[in-house]
Design a protein around this motif. Structure first.
Motif, mmCIF file in Angstrom:
data_model
loop_
_atom_site.group_PDB
_atom_site.id
_atom_site.type_symbol
_atom_site.label_atom_id
_atom_site.label_comp_id
_atom_site.label_asym_id
_atom_site.label_seq_id
_atom_site.Cartn_x
_atom_site.Cartn_y
_atom_site.Cartn_z
ATOM 1 N N ALA A 1 67.416 13.652 87.600
ATOM 2 C CA ALA A 1 66.293 12.556 87.747
ATOM 3 C C ALA A 1 66.192 12.155 88.879
ATOM 4 O O ALA A 1 65.218 12.185 89.812
ATOM 5 N N LYS B 1 61.676 7.084 80.632
ATOM 6 C CA LYS B 1 61.690 7.477 81.974
ATOM 7 C C LYS B 1 61.976 6.383 83.328
ATOM 8 O O LYS B 1 62.675 6.489 84.061
ATOM 9 N N VAL C 1 59.730 13.705 81.561
ATOM 10 C CA VAL C 1 61.026 13.577 80.675
ATOM 11 C C VAL C 1 61.523 15.272 80.398
ATOM 12 O O VAL C 1 62.345 15.722 80.521
ATOM 13 N N ILE D 1 62.821 16.868 83.296
ATOM 14 C CA ILE D 1 64.255 16.079 83.724
ATOM 15 C C ILE D 1 64.944 16.998 82.715
ATOM 16 O O ILE D 1 66.266 17.503 83.193
ATOM 17 N N TYR E 1 57.833 10.265 91.034
ATOM 18 C CA TYR E 1 57.922 9.938 89.654
ATOM 19 C C TYR E 1 56.777 10.426 88.682
ATOM 20 O O TYR E 1 57.000 10.751 87.429
ATOM 21 N N ALA F 1 64.995 6.030 85.720
ATOM 22 C CA ALA F 1 64.719 5.938 86.990
ATOM 23 C C ALA F 1 65.437 4.725 87.637
ATOM 24 O O ALA F 1 65.918 4.837 88.824
#
Length: 210
Positions: free
Chosen positions: A19, A54, A33, A36, A28, A58
């Motif tokens: 991430a 998420k 998701v 990632i 972002y 982060a």
């Protein structure tokens, strides 16, 4: 640690590392998701086992980025190093990080905290709060260096330490953002250190204090 516990911890770390890299390289909002999990080769169920959202991932990535730099900051801002040299070494370190990231990703990535904060701090209070926390940690390094510059007579005794540290942090963010926008690492290599010395008010004193 058992094999199961280690595998679990490794999976969590892979998600954080993945991430961090994807958000730093892109943004972002453009990283899902699913993106990632695919890049990390982790099932989506495992993602939600470790992170409710998420945003939580982060925030973990922000903390991990700080931890990955803490050892270098501790070394750069060692009391055994002359205070002016600390700031010069910091500028060199920041340029080195950006050069490595640009070589890896094919473009200047800038500051991951600034990119994430400028994109999401107005929408997610948790990210804004974490960003402020990390900003304070970095600024404390600068404050200690500034105090030592004052103690050595390089800066005036009436220097506002906190304000100067905040100015330095803001300057770094601006330079990193501009280099990312222009996709030009030479902006940092050319301007970062001289600009930092101007902000400190020590232009022309660097060689003398070395």
């Amino acid at each position: 640690m058992s094999k199961v516990a280690k595998a679990t911890q490794d999976t969590k770390q892979v998600l954080i590392d993945t991430a961090s890299e994807l958000i730093w390289k892109n943004s972002y909002g453009t990283v899902s998701v699913d993106d990632i999990c695919k890049a990390a080769n982790v099932k989506k169920g495992s993602f939600y086992h470790f992170f409710p959202s998420k945003v939580d991932l982060a925030i973990a990535a922000m903390e991990e980025f700080y931890k990955s730099k803490k050892e270098a900051y501790d070394r750069i801002f060692s009391p055994q190093t002359p205070p002016l040299k600390r700031f010069e070494q910091l500028a060199d370190f920041i340029c080195e990080i950006q050069e490595k990231a640009a070589a890896k990703h094919g473009r200047v990535c800038g500051c991951p905290h600034a990119s994430l904060g400028s994109e999401m701090a107005g929408q997610e209070d948790a990210i804004r709060i974490k960003l402020n926390e990390l900003t304070g940690r970095f600024e404390r390094y600068y404050e200690n260096g500034i105090r030592d510059l004052i103690a050595e007579g390089i800066l005036p005794k009436d220097t506002d330490v906190k304000a100067k540290a905040q100015e330095i942090f803001t300057y770094f963010i601006g330079q990193l953002m501009f280099a990312r926008i222009q996709n030009d690492i030479n902006i940092l290599k050319r301007d970062l250190k001289p600009g930092l010395l101007r902000i400190l008010g020590v232009t022309g004193k660097a060689n003398q204090a070395a």
